[in-house]
Enzyme design. Sequence first.
Site, PDB file in Angstrom:
ATOM      1  N   ASN A 215       0.839  -1.191   0.000  1.00  0.00           N
ATOM      2  CA  ASN A 215       0.000   0.000   0.000  1.00  0.00           C
ATOM      3  C   ASN A 215       0.876   1.243   0.000  1.00  0.00           C
ATOM      4  O   ASN A 215       2.107   1.147  -0.042  1.00  0.00           O
ATOM      5  CB  ASN A 215      -0.966  -0.009   1.195  1.00  0.00           C
ATOM      6  CG  ASN A 215      -0.231  -0.126   2.517  1.00  0.00           C
ATOM      7  OD1 ASN A 215       0.527   0.755   2.907  1.00  0.00           O
ATOM      8  ND2 ASN A 215      -0.445  -1.246   3.211  1.00  0.00           N
ATOM      9  N   ASP A 284      -4.611  -6.265   4.867  1.00  0.00           N
ATOM     10  CA  ASP A 284      -5.748  -7.058   5.342  1.00  0.00           C
ATOM     11  C   ASP A 284      -5.813  -8.420   4.653  1.00  0.00           C
ATOM     12  O   ASP A 284      -6.377  -9.366   5.191  1.00  0.00           O
ATOM     13  CB  ASP A 284      -7.051  -6.304   5.094  1.00  0.00           C
ATOM     14  CG  ASP A 284      -7.160  -5.045   5.934  1.00  0.00           C
ATOM     15  OD1 ASP A 284      -6.686  -5.067   7.085  1.00  0.00           O
ATOM     16  OD2 ASP A 284      -7.697  -4.038   5.433  1.00  0.00           O
ATOM     17  N   LYS A 294       8.726 -17.034 -10.795  1.00  0.00           N
ATOM     18  CA  LYS A 294       8.099 -15.838 -11.352  1.00  0.00           C
ATOM     19  C   LYS A 294       6.854 -16.215 -12.153  1.00  0.00           C
ATOM     20  O   LYS A 294       6.889 -17.120 -12.984  1.00  0.00           O
ATOM     21  CB  LYS A 294       9.087 -15.093 -12.250  1.00  0.00           C
ATOM     22  CG  LYS A 294       8.492 -13.857 -12.906  1.00  0.00           C
ATOM     23  CD  LYS A 294       9.479 -13.197 -13.851  1.00  0.00           C
ATOM     24  CE  LYS A 294       8.831 -12.034 -14.590  1.00  0.00           C
ATOM     25  NZ  LYS A 294       9.759 -11.412 -15.563  1.00  0.00           N
ATOM     26  N   PHE A 329      -4.762   3.032  14.483  1.00  0.00           N
ATOM     27  CA  PHE A 329      -4.989   4.077  13.485  1.00  0.00           C
ATOM     28  C   PHE A 329      -6.061   3.604  12.513  1.00  0.00           C
ATOM     29  O   PHE A 329      -6.218   2.402  12.262  1.00  0.00           O
ATOM     30  CB  PHE A 329      -3.700   4.386  12.731  1.00  0.00           C
ATOM     31  CG  PHE A 329      -2.864   5.457  13.388  1.00  0.00           C
ATOM     32  CD1 PHE A 329      -2.692   6.684  12.781  1.00  0.00           C
ATOM     33  CD2 PHE A 329      -2.267   5.231  14.611  1.00  0.00           C
ATOM     34  CE1 PHE A 329      -1.938   7.677  13.368  1.00  0.00           C
ATOM     35  CE2 PHE A 329      -1.500   6.208  15.223  1.00  0.00           C
ATOM     36  CZ  PHE A 329      -1.336   7.433  14.597  1.00  0.00           C
ATOM     37  N   LYS A 343     -14.436   0.601  14.869  1.00  0.00           N
ATOM     38  CA  LYS A 343     -13.134  -0.042  15.052  1.00  0.00           C
ATOM     39  C   LYS A 343     -12.699   0.041  16.507  1.00  0.00           C
ATOM     40  O   LYS A 343     -12.163  -0.930  17.070  1.00  0.00           O
ATOM     41  CB  LYS A 343     -12.102   0.639  14.143  1.00  0.00           C
ATOM     42  CG  LYS A 343     -10.757  -0.059  14.090  1.00  0.00           C
ATOM     43  CD  LYS A 343      -9.867   0.584  13.026  1.00  0.00           C
ATOM     44  CE  LYS A 343      -8.581  -0.202  12.833  1.00  0.00           C
ATOM     45  NZ  LYS A 343      -7.731   0.370  11.750  1.00  0.00           N
ATOM     46  N   LYS A 347     -12.327  -3.607  18.246  1.00  0.00           N
ATOM     47  CA  LYS A 347     -10.945  -4.036  18.504  1.00  0.00           C
ATOM     48  C   LYS A 347     -10.552  -3.855  19.972  1.00  0.00           C
ATOM     49  O   LYS A 347      -9.407  -4.130  20.339  1.00  0.00           O
ATOM     50  CB  LYS A 347      -9.979  -3.233  17.611  1.00  0.00           C
ATOM     51  CG  LYS A 347     -10.309  -3.262  16.120  1.00  0.00           C
ATOM     52  CD  LYS A 347     -10.216  -4.648  15.524  1.00  0.00           C
ATOM     53  CE  LYS A 347     -10.648  -4.664  14.061  1.00  0.00           C
ATOM     54  NZ  LYS A 347      -9.703  -4.042  13.148  1.00  0.00           N
TER      55      LYS A 347
END
Length: 413
Positions: A215, A284, A294, A329, A343, A347
């Site tokens: 990301n 995730d 490859k 975060f 969240k 959590k």
Amino acid sequence: MLTGKKVVLGVTGSIAAYKTANLASMLVKQNCRVQAVMTEHAAQFISPVTFETLTSQPCLTDTFTRQAPVEIHHLTLGQTADLLLIAPATANILGKIAHGIADDLLTSAVIAATCPVLIAPAMNVHMYRNPIVQENISRLKSFGYEIIAPEVGRLACDAVGEGKLASEDVLMDAVLKRLSEQTPDEKKQDLAGLRILVTAGPTREAVDPVRFITNRSSGRMGYAVAECARRRGAHVTLVSGPVSLPHPKGVCFVPVLSAEDMYREVMGRRKEQDIVVKAAAVADYRPKNVNPQKTKKQDGTLLLELERTKDILAELGSVKEKGQCICGFSMETERLAEHSRAKLLNKHADLIAANSLTESGAGFGGDTNRLLFLTKDGEEDTGMRTKEACADLLLDRLYEIWKQKQGEKEEVK
């Protein structure tokens, strides 16, 4: 972090002067007022206009101004500043200051200064090792001047050895440390003795030996939290995915690649932590099957089956130690408060620091951020700040929660 502080940057005749321009920019981004003072030889390496543009202040070279009202700079500079830093400092200026010679604006300002003076030498390795220069450095130290040692590396003259000006990050760290020491009554060492684990950066989930899924996280926010916590006295462990940032000095640095790597390192260290800050952008999902070779290009579409990775924050919340504070975060593109509060509850975190990817200045990679702190008691919007300032405020809130938890532990006893 430096709001209300004034730093005088003295620049002398060395090719390393370009680093000081970057340092000036870094200080200004911390809301510091920066006043540059250049020697005549320094202006041969870098233009005074560069510093004027970066600091929005006139770059001083003369002892007296020529406009009314006349200001006696060699007296006011070091007496109105919080800190005076000479970087780069040549062998010439080291010798002059060590023996009380004040024949230009910068040396006069140093002699008249009542604020702390930091000096960062930069020169050829043989000049630096010269016993005369070393004696001058020792003499300066005996007078109370702080010397920021040069680094070892390839110099502009192609020689290799001591004499390379300390990096901008090292210089910045020295400024922050010295200024924090001036205010022992403030919060600067409030985290002394606390054990804080911070995660930062992205993870990489392998597709094959060549490709991976990742990301856009730069790691800047997590690194800012780690560095701020260290400056405030904490014992910091930084578990970091692959980023291009330099490793923070003074922390236990643990590099990882995948979400599984990060899970293993965080969960193996969780019990000994007082505060855990999960700032990393952990994947995730990961490829269910990793091709050992490859993956070759072929006609048509390629289907990649993904599977869930372990939810580190959720597991930390489920096995939270008594008195421990857990922070997560949340990066969202819509319904920021709603999704982030869910969240927080799901959590079992104590605080969620949320920000929106769609808001200009608050996304990945930049120097600024705008966070929304969510706790069981309410919400707090930090407004747009530098990531360092956001980190400082976040640690304020986490420390408050941690102290409250310690009080609750005592009541139970």
